[in-house]
Design a protein around this motif. Structure first.
Motif, PDB file in Angstrom:
ATOM      1  N   ARG A   1       0.813  -1.224   0.000  1.00 25.65           N
ATOM      2  CA  ARG A   1       0.000   0.000   0.000  1.00 25.65           C
ATOM      3  C   ARG A   1       0.845   1.273   0.000  1.00 25.65           C
ATOM      4  NH1 ARG A   1      -2.907   1.036   5.823  1.00 25.65           N
ATOM      5  NH2 ARG A   1      -1.251   0.327   7.213  1.00 25.65           N
ATOM      6  N   ASN A   2       2.120   1.139   0.309  1.00 26.13           N
ATOM      7  CA  ASN A   2       3.071   2.251   0.247  1.00 26.13           C
ATOM      8  C   ASN A   2       4.146   1.930  -0.783  1.00 26.13           C
ATOM      9  OD1 ASN A   2       1.983   3.870   2.492  1.00 26.13           O
ATOM     10  ND2 ASN A   2       2.624   2.146   3.766  1.00 26.13           N
ATOM     11  N   PRO A   3       4.935   2.920  -1.187  1.00 22.89           N
ATOM     12  CA  PRO A   3       6.034   2.625  -2.115  1.00 22.89           C
ATOM     13  C   PRO A   3       7.201   1.947  -1.404  1.00 22.89           C
ATOM     14  CG  PRO A   3       6.030   4.954  -1.587  1.00 22.89           C
ATOM     15  CD  PRO A   3       4.801   4.379  -0.941  1.00 22.89           C
ATOM     16  N   TYR A   4       6.892   1.193  -0.385  1.00 21.64           N
ATOM     17  CA  TYR A   4       7.890   0.434   0.381  1.00 21.64           C
ATOM     18  C   TYR A   4       7.138  -0.619   1.196  1.00 21.64           C
ATOM     19  CZ  TYR A   4       6.221   3.698   3.954  1.00 21.64           C
ATOM     20  OH  TYR A   4       5.421   4.433   4.779  1.00 21.64           O
ATOM     21  N   GLY A   5       7.867  -1.583   1.692  1.00 21.19           N
ATOM     22  CA  GLY A   5       7.246  -2.626   2.501  1.00 21.19           C
ATOM     23  C   GLY A   5       8.196  -3.787   2.721  1.00 21.19           C
ATOM     24  N   PHE A   6       7.698  -4.813   3.400  1.00 13.08           N
ATOM     25  CA  PHE A   6       8.522  -5.968   3.755  1.00 13.08           C
ATOM     26  C   PHE A   6       7.992  -7.233   3.078  1.00 13.08           C
ATOM     27  CE2 PHE A   6       9.100  -3.004   7.255  1.00 13.08           C
ATOM     28  CZ  PHE A   6      10.476  -3.039   7.435  1.00 13.08           C
ATOM     29  N   LEU A   7       8.905  -8.011   2.536  1.00 15.53           N
ATOM     30  CA  LEU A   7       8.573  -9.312   1.970  1.00 15.53           C
ATOM     31  C   LEU A   7       9.420 -10.377   2.661  1.00 15.53           C
ATOM     32  CD1 LEU A   7       7.435  -7.396  -0.299  1.00 15.53           C
ATOM     33  CD2 LEU A   7       8.041  -9.201  -1.911  1.00 15.53           C
ATOM     34  N   HIS A   8       8.799 -11.497   2.981  1.00 16.51           N
ATOM     35  CA  HIS A   8       9.508 -12.636   3.564  1.00 16.51           C
ATOM     36  C   HIS A   8       9.469 -13.759   2.538  1.00 16.51           C
ATOM     37  CE1 HIS A   8       9.637 -10.550   7.388  1.00 16.51           C
ATOM     38  NE2 HIS A   8       8.345 -10.267   7.217  1.00 16.51           N
ATOM     39  N   ILE A   9      10.641 -14.085   2.017  1.00 20.57           N
ATOM     40  CA  ILE A   9      10.752 -14.952   0.845  1.00 20.57           C
ATOM     41  C   ILE A   9      11.478 -16.241   1.231  1.00 20.57           C
ATOM     42  CG2 ILE A   9      11.788 -15.138  -1.452  1.00 20.57           C
ATOM     43  CD1 ILE A   9      11.621 -11.940  -1.426  1.00 20.57           C
TER      44      ILE A   9
ATOM     45  N   SER B   1      14.093  -5.783 -12.037  1.00 19.63           N
ATOM     46  CA  SER B   1      13.414  -5.916 -13.333  1.00 19.63           C
ATOM     47  C   SER B   1      11.968  -5.451 -13.262  1.00 19.63           C
ATOM     48  CB  SER B   1      13.463  -7.372 -13.808  1.00 19.63           C
ATOM     49  OG  SER B   1      12.622  -8.200 -13.013  1.00 19.63           O
ATOM     50  N   LEU B   2      11.420  -5.423 -12.043  1.00 15.74           N
ATOM     51  CA  LEU B   2      10.039  -4.977 -11.843  1.00 15.74           C
ATOM     52  C   LEU B   2       9.968  -3.522 -11.366  1.00 15.74           C
ATOM     53  CD1 LEU B   2       8.742  -8.233 -10.118  1.00 15.74           C
ATOM     54  CD2 LEU B   2       8.146  -7.450 -12.415  1.00 15.74           C
ATOM     55  N   GLY B   3      11.127  -2.859 -11.297  1.00 17.54           N
ATOM     56  CA  GLY B   3      11.156  -1.444 -10.943  1.00 17.54           C
ATOM     57  C   GLY B   3      11.250  -1.161  -9.460  1.00 17.54           C
ATOM     58  N   TRP B   4      11.687  -2.144  -8.677  1.00 18.11           N
ATOM     59  CA  TRP B   4      11.801  -1.982  -7.226  1.00 18.11           C
ATOM     60  C   TRP B   4      13.231  -2.227  -6.769  1.00 18.11           C
ATOM     61  CZ3 TRP B   4       7.629  -1.196  -3.636  1.00 18.11           C
ATOM     62  CH2 TRP B   4       6.365  -1.084  -4.239  1.00 18.11           C
ATOM     63  N   LYS B   5      13.677  -1.436  -5.806  1.00 16.80           N
ATOM     64  CA  LYS B   5      14.965  -1.674  -5.163  1.00 16.80           C
ATOM     65  C   LYS B   5      14.723  -2.468  -3.874  1.00 16.80           C
ATOM     66  CE  LYS B   5      16.896   2.638  -6.951  1.00 16.80           C
ATOM     67  NZ  LYS B   5      17.501   3.955  -6.604  1.00 16.80           N
ATOM     68  N   SER B   6      15.810  -2.994  -3.300  1.00 12.77           N
ATOM     69  CA  SER B   6      15.614  -3.808  -2.100  1.00 12.77           C
ATOM     70  C   SER B   6      16.865  -3.817  -1.239  1.00 12.77           C
ATOM     71  CB  SER B   6      15.248  -5.244  -2.483  1.00 12.77           C
ATOM     72  OG  SER B   6      16.304  -5.860  -3.200  1.00 12.77           O
ATOM     73  N   GLU B   7      16.647  -4.159   0.030  1.00 10.13           N
ATOM     74  CA  GLU B   7      17.740  -4.364   0.980  1.00 10.13           C
ATOM     75  C   GLU B   7      17.464  -5.651   1.745  1.00 10.13           C
ATOM     76  OE1 GLU B   7      18.062  -1.049   3.608  1.00 10.13           O
ATOM     77  OE2 GLU B   7      18.138   0.426   1.964  1.00 10.13           O
ATOM     78  N   LEU B   8      18.495  -6.449   1.930  1.00 12.59           N
ATOM     79  CA  LEU B   8      18.354  -7.672   2.716  1.00 12.59           C
ATOM     80  C   LEU B   8      18.506  -7.317   4.191  1.00 12.59           C
ATOM     81  CD1 LEU B   8      18.068 -10.766   2.859  1.00 12.59           C
ATOM     82  CD2 LEU B   8      20.567 -10.906   2.674  1.00 12.59           C
TER      83      LEU B   8
ATOM     84  N   LEU C   1      14.603 -15.082   3.327  1.00 14.36           N
ATOM     85  CA  LEU C   1      15.121 -13.738   3.130  1.00 14.36           C
ATOM     86  C   LEU C   1      14.077 -12.743   3.620  1.00 14.36           C
ATOM     87  CD1 LEU C   1      16.312 -14.220  -0.557  1.00 14.36           C
ATOM     88  CD2 LEU C   1      17.728 -14.447   1.493  1.00 14.36           C
ATOM     89  N   ASP C   2      14.435 -11.934   4.613  1.00 11.00           N
ATOM     90  CA  ASP C   2      13.585 -10.821   5.033  1.00 11.00           C
ATOM     91  C   ASP C   2      14.049  -9.600   4.247  1.00 11.00           C
ATOM     92  OD1 ASP C   2      12.609 -12.639   6.854  1.00 11.00           O
ATOM     93  OD2 ASP C   2      13.505 -11.689   8.609  1.00 11.00           O
ATOM     94  N   VAL C   3      13.205  -9.129   3.351  1.00  4.46           N
ATOM     95  CA  VAL C   3      13.618  -8.086   2.405  1.00  4.46           C
ATOM     96  C   VAL C   3      12.771  -6.827   2.597  1.00  4.46           C
ATOM     97  CG1 VAL C   3      13.810  -7.476  -0.037  1.00  4.46           C
ATOM     98  CG2 VAL C   3      14.401  -9.800   0.721  1.00  4.46           C
ATOM     99  N   TYR C   4      13.456  -5.697   2.698  1.00  5.61           N
ATOM    100  CA  TYR C   4      12.791  -4.391   2.666  1.00  5.61           C
ATOM    101  C   TYR C   4      12.881  -3.882   1.232  1.00  5.61           C
ATOM    102  CZ  TYR C   4      11.842   0.561   3.423  1.00  5.61           C
ATOM    103  OH  TYR C   4      11.310   1.839   3.355  1.00  5.61           O
ATOM    104  N   THR C   5      11.754  -3.531   0.649  1.00  5.66           N
ATOM    105  CA  THR C   5      11.740  -3.090  -0.746  1.00  5.66           C
ATOM    106  C   THR C   5      11.131  -1.701  -0.858  1.00  5.66           C
ATOM    107  OG1 THR C   5      11.084  -3.721  -2.993  1.00  5.66           O
ATOM    108  CG2 THR C   5       9.504  -4.168  -1.244  1.00  5.66           C
ATOM    109  N   TYR C   6      11.569  -0.955  -1.867  1.00 10.49           N
ATOM    110  CA  TYR C   6      11.101   0.422  -2.044  1.00 10.49           C
ATOM    111  C   TYR C   6      11.308   0.837  -3.496  1.00 10.49           C
ATOM    112  CZ  TYR C   6      16.120   1.231  -1.633  1.00 10.49           C
ATOM    113  OH  TYR C   6      17.479   1.179  -1.812  1.00 10.49           O
ATOM    114  N   ARG C   7      10.629   1.934  -3.857  1.00  9.72           N
ATOM    115  CA  ARG C   7      10.792   2.447  -5.225  1.00  9.72           C
ATOM    116  C   ARG C   7      10.786   3.972  -5.229  1.00  9.72           C
ATOM    117  NH1 ARG C   7       5.680   0.204  -8.444  1.00  9.72           N
ATOM    118  NH2 ARG C   7       7.052   0.830 -10.147  1.00  9.72           N
TER     119      ARG C   7
END
Length: 286
Positions: free
Chosen positions: A220-228, A255-262, A280-286
């Motif tokens: 819902r924001n241009p950032y968030g957390f993904l657990h992969i 490739s989908l237009g998002w940056k990330s940090e592990l 992988l706990d990933v913080y992603t943002y654009r």
């Protein structure tokens, strides 16, 4: 359960053959996990192991052997009955939560128990969470019990798992916290859950970019957390496996237009010779 038990039983039976196997306890059902589909093991050996196991664990009512790897979009596998009752349905418990399980019709892995509670402790108050491959509700129910999310959208494509999960949500008195949805997570999220979530769980390895795209567009924001959760080659070097897995994910995000940090990574479990499941706990943002 450690394969030390298998080793002890083989010694007791005077069997010198090295057997690649381990045991999962799921309620009052024991599952002997062994790659019999690629190994030329005799079934009679496993029947003898099962008899000894039953004498050691009188609370176990049914013992099964994995006949196939997990397959298909519904994440099920076939089993060979070895000992006791021919039952596949039980109640499995972890972290003071109870789950109806049918080992033949739904995916269950007690080895993810630590991950369930670990993720729960990361969730902040009033977060909206999407679990894309929720099975019988392991992650969703433990998270709802031990944190305070606003809501969890818990999706699975297996109708048997979804029905069991609905019963499990009721069993654990979490109907106000979890919405269980049946279908392809990509379709549901694209249609109904765009710009919705703060945190997304992807507990299914070997998924393609379309699933990552659905996860990212659901934030819902241009950032968030993904657990992969992914599989990676593993030769005992933990950091190497984690970094390799993350580099692949990072490229997909870019490739989908998002940056990330592990933020964090760990080896969850080994799943075969030189292969491990990595989280992988990933913080992603654009």
């Amino acid at each position: 359960m450690r394969n030390d038990v298998i080793s002890d039983i083989l010694k007791e039976l005077n069997i010198n053959e090295k057997i690649e196997a381990s045991i999962d306890l799921i309620g009052d059902i024991a599952v002997i996990k062994s790659p019999v589909w690629i190994k030329n093991y005799e079934l009679e050996i496993f029947k003898k192991i099962a008899e000894k196991l039953a004498s050691r664990m009188p609370y176990v009512k049914s013992i099964w052997l994995t006949e196939t790897p997990i397959y298909g979009i519904e994440r099920t596998r076939k089993y060979i009955h070895l000992y006791g009752e021919r039952k596949t349905v039980t109640i499995y418990k972890e972290h003071d939560c109870s789950f109806y399980v049918d080992i033949e019709k739904s995916y269950i892995s007690p080895r993810l128990s630590y991950e369930h509670i670990r993720i729960a402790k990361l969730v902040k108050d009033n977060e909206i969470i999407i679990n894309m491959f929720s099975g019988i509700g392991g992650f969703s129910i433990v998270i709802a019990k031990y944190s305070n999310p606003k809501i969890i959208y818990s999706i699975d494509i297996n109708p048997f798992s979804v029905e069991l999960q609905k019963k499990n949500v009721e069993l654990n008195n979490l109907t106000e916290k979890i919405i269980v949805l049946l279908g392809d997570a990509r379709e549901i999220m694209t249609r109904d859950l765009k710009n919705t979530a703060d945190r997304v769980l992807l507990p299914l390895p070997n998924i393609d970019s379309s699933f990552y795209n659905a996860a990212l567009t659901s934030l819902r924001n241009p950032y968030g957390f993904l657990h992969i959760y992914e599989f990676e080659k593993y030769d005992g070097k933990k950091e190497c496996a984690i970094n390799k897995a993350y580099e692949k994910v990072k490229e997909k995000f870019l490739s989908l237009g998002w940056k990330s940090e592990l933020i964090f990574g760990r080896i969850v479990r080994t799943v075969g010779p030189r292969k491990a499941q990595v989280v992988l706990d990933v913080y992603t943002y654009r």
